[in-house]
Design an enzyme around this catalytic site. Structure first.
Site, PDB file in Angstrom:
ATOM      1  N   ASP A 111      48.006   3.712  79.920  1.00 42.28           N
ATOM      2  CA  ASP A 111      47.552   2.838  81.001  1.00 42.28           C
ATOM      3  C   ASP A 111      46.496   1.845  80.517  1.00 42.28           C
ATOM      4  O   ASP A 111      46.148   0.912  81.237  1.00 42.28           O
ATOM      5  CB  ASP A 111      46.965   3.673  82.146  1.00 42.28           C
ATOM      6  CG  ASP A 111      48.035   4.261  83.040  1.00 42.28           C
ATOM      7  OD1 ASP A 111      49.214   3.871  82.919  1.00 42.28           O
ATOM      8  OD2 ASP A 111      47.706   5.130  83.870  1.00 42.28           O
ATOM      9  N   ASP A 138      57.709   7.897  86.641  1.00 41.79           N
ATOM     10  CA  ASP A 138      56.320   8.294  86.417  1.00 41.79           C
ATOM     11  C   ASP A 138      56.109   9.777  86.750  1.00 41.79           C
ATOM     12  O   ASP A 138      56.943  10.420  87.396  1.00 41.79           O
ATOM     13  CB  ASP A 138      55.390   7.426  87.274  1.00 41.79           C
ATOM     14  CG  ASP A 138      54.062   7.140  86.602  1.00 41.79           C
ATOM     15  OD1 ASP A 138      53.660   7.920  85.718  1.00 41.79           O
ATOM     16  OD2 ASP A 138      53.413   6.135  86.971  1.00 41.79           O
TER      17      ASP A 138
END
Length: 689
Positions: A512, A444
């Site tokens: 997301d 990430d």
């Protein structure tokens, strides 16, 4: 195929359906000749023999015609190359030689010790272009070094397509008329960004399955810029490369060199659909590692546990996931250091002793015993001020001396351009992957560059480029040392998706936003350039408490997520037994259709603009259609789907979410899905009989 003219100054690259030609004049001016349908070398030489534009005062005869415009001389367009030395700026190059080596063409130029090599490679109908700059003279500064400038043929009414967005709303497709002047998209955030994907397409009346389309995509995971310019004479050029502005890219000392990222382009005469399929095939063949291997169905623990991680709860989730047929279990954020919230722990990549007293190996062994692979989440480029790493090395972050260190999500960005930071991360990650049987890493990157300083470094702005090069080097090194480990690129969702990072990772986290209805538009835009083989998509809880509270059926959630690499991210402890049984059936169905979805040719049958949305995949004699009914008025019929890419004279066996309909499917009439009432989504499978 590369063909060379008789005088050695005309070059033609040919793909299956397209051609690309350029010409060097007697004055060492490199001119663009052709990009479009496949032509012969004789055609290219005839184009080279045509007279140039007439003289016009206040205009350059080179603007809009040059293959790679440099700064300096009789030019006024935006330069692809801008060089500054202590004495002057600009380039006055001369041609040295060309080399045709296999499928790569190299054109070498020189300017006062600076070697400039333009690279060309045809991959199918995709042209790859990049530039190498090698300094054999005095110290110089690269203010701008684009990978390529693309010149389009003269057309009326060019239209520009781009993918824009923001966090949780990435990859939104927008099309607009191209007007005179420059249209600039890019990122000045240090990573690819949620705001734009580095891709553009131009057409002058194309549809989904007909008409000419020109597309360009940049393979760079840092700050970048693409400029589409319609010049005063209506010619159009597209330039792009690393870096957002011209304030300084790198300093090259004698003996140093810089190779730009690849800027790839394609021409298609089959509309946006054919262009997408060409992009997808190119990435599966030449970009994505191990693209012939289908990606497994995964479960990710984030939405189930957030930071409230315990080894036993992870085991319980793993047992439920395995019973559902999941093949890869991923422990997300919260397993390491003092990471009980987003305020601490980043940078300390060792298991939290309270949560995993014996490390990750016991849990990984249990997950493997359940028949699944084991994965973890990391964010190596970041650090929390509340961490052992930051307390030991506060100078390892990007910062400006005498200024506040800006925090987002309570974290700072490590200066990955520093060799000591690179070596620390290598040691931490190599030890992590060597110390437990880890099969998968979700990598990430949750904040942008802000205070991008490097105190004590004579040329601190180089960190914008060297951070990305160090990221690539670290990923390459980890993949070489741990070849069985797969990697996913994530950046708060879709903030780092491009051809550069895709060459080093096995899939990408698209957004997301896991709401199945919102995802239709995101996935529609994503498919314009990238294939389903890398597009991670999750089934999460309903109502969608993470984002918008929307309620959606389990069927709708699964069919929406089956358009890419299927994952599950809900709290399985709260799912009913009936839901778990249904989920197992959907996972089993996905495994049956997975080779077609992940490796097939994609056709966008119906865009997600309300009503029925549908996408089709074709591989050999098998076809899969995912159809989702977003809204329907009572009694309103659903228009038939007109399928693509099949033999209209053939007969097919048809299965609609488990029901078999034998007989011929009349493709010119389309396929009636029969979606009615609560039948809001369907998987339609066809096999040639």
């Amino acid at each position: 195929m590369i063909e060379i003219g008789g005088d050695g100054r005309t070059w033609l690259l040919s793909g299956p359906t397209s051609g690309y030609a350029l010409r060097l004049t007697d004055l060492d001016e490199l001119l663009h000749l052709h990009w479009g349908p496949r032509i012969t070398l004789a055609d290219a030489e005839s184009l080279a023999a045509l007279p140039g534009p007439p003289y016009r005062p206040f205009e350059s005869r080179l603007d809009g015609r040059e293959e790679y415009p440099v700064e300096g001389g009789p030019r006024f367009v935006r330069p692809a190359l801008s060089v500054r030395t202590q004495e002057r700026r600009g380039t006055e190059w001369r041609f040295e030689a060309y080399e045709a080596d296999g499928d790569e063409l190299r054109l070498r130029f020189e300017d006062d010790g600076l070697g400039i090599t333009l690279h060309y490679r045809m991959r199918g109908d995709v042209v790859e272009r990049w530039v190498t700059l090698a300094n054999a003279g005095r110290s110089l500064e690269l203010l701008r070094a684009d990978s390529a400038t693309w010149t389009l043929p003269e057309r009326d009414d060019w239209r520009l397509s781009q993918l824009h967005g923001r966090w949780a709303a990435e990859s939104r497709l927008a099309r607009s008329p191209l007007t005179y002047g420059e249209k600039v998209i890019g990122s000045r955030r240090g990573h690819t960004g949620h705001q734009h994907l580095p891709w553009v397409a131009l057409d002058s009346g194309a549809g989904e399955e007909s008409g000419e389309v020109y597309g360009c995509a940049l393979g760079w995971s840092g700050s970048w810029r693409i400029c589409v310019a319609q010049l005063p004479d209506a010619r159009v050029q597209i330039s792009g490369g690393a870096g957002y502005d011209d304030s300084g890219l790198l300093r090259l000392e004698p003996g140093e060199s810089f190779t730009t990222p690849v800027f790839a382009g394609l021409w298609s005469d089959g509309g946006f659909g054919a262009a997408s399929r060409t992009w997808h095939a190119y990435q599966r063949s030449y970009v994505i590692p191990d693209a012939e291997q289908d990606r497994p169905v995964l479960f990710n623990s984030w939405e189930a546990t957030h930071f409230d991680i315990s080894e036993e709860r992870q085991r319980e989730l793993a047992r439920r996931a395995a019973a559902m047929g999941v093949e890869l279990f991923v422990v997300d954020d919260g397993w390491f250091g003092a990471r009980t919230s987003d305020r601490a722990g980043l940078g300390d990549w060792t298991p939290n002793p309270d949560r995993f007293p014996q490390g990750l190996k016991p849990l990984a062994d249990d997950v493997h015993a359940l028949g699944m692979q084991f994965g973890i989440w990391v964010e190596p480029e970041m650090v929390n001020p509340d961490s052992e790493l930051y307390r030991a090395h506060p100078d390892w972050v990007q910062f400006q001396p005498g200024r506040t260190r800006t925090e987002f999500r309570n974290q700072l960005v490590l200066n990955l351009a520093r060799p000591d930071v690179q070596e620390y991360l290598w040691e931490q990650l190599d030890s992590l992957l060597s110390g437990a049987p880890i099969d998968y890493v979700k990598w990430d990157f949750n904040r942008c560059f802000t205070d991008a300083g490097w105190p004590g470094e004579p040329y601190p702005q180089k960190l914008w480029v060297e951070h990305v090069e160090a990221l690539y080097g670290l990923l390459d090194r980890l993949r070489a040392e741990h070849p069985g480990v797969a990697f996913e690129s994530c950046s708060g969702g879709g903030g780092r998706i491009d051809l550069g990072v895709m060459a080093r990772t096995d899939q990408v986290w698209t957004s997301d936003n896991t709401d199945p209805l919102d995802r239709l538009a995101i996935q529609h835009g994503f498919s314009q350039i990238h294939p389903a083989r890398i597009m991670a998509a999750w089934v999460t809880d309903s109502p969608n408490a993470q984002l918008n509270g929307r309620v959606s059926s389990l069927r709708f959630r699964f069919v929406s997520a089956m358009a890419g690499v299927l994952g599950v991210g809900g709290d399985l402890a709260d799912w009913s037994e009936a839901e778990l049984v249904d989920a197992r059936e959907w996972v089993d169905l996905y495994k049956e259709i997975r080779p077609v979805v992940q490796r097939g040719d994609l056709y966008r049958l119906r865009p997600p603009e309300g009503g029925l949305s549908a996408v089709q995949y074709v591989r050999g004699d098998e076809t899969v259609v995912l159809a989702l009914l977003q809204a329907q008025h009572h009694g309103e019929p659903v228009a038939p789907l007109r399928l693509r890419g099949l033999d209209p004279s053939a007969a097919y066996e048809c299965r609609v979410t488990g029901e078999v309909h034998r007989g011929a499917v009349l493709l010119h009439h389309g396929l009636r899905t029969g979606l009615r009432g609560d039948f809001d989504a369907a998987v339609i499978r066809l096999r040639r009989m």
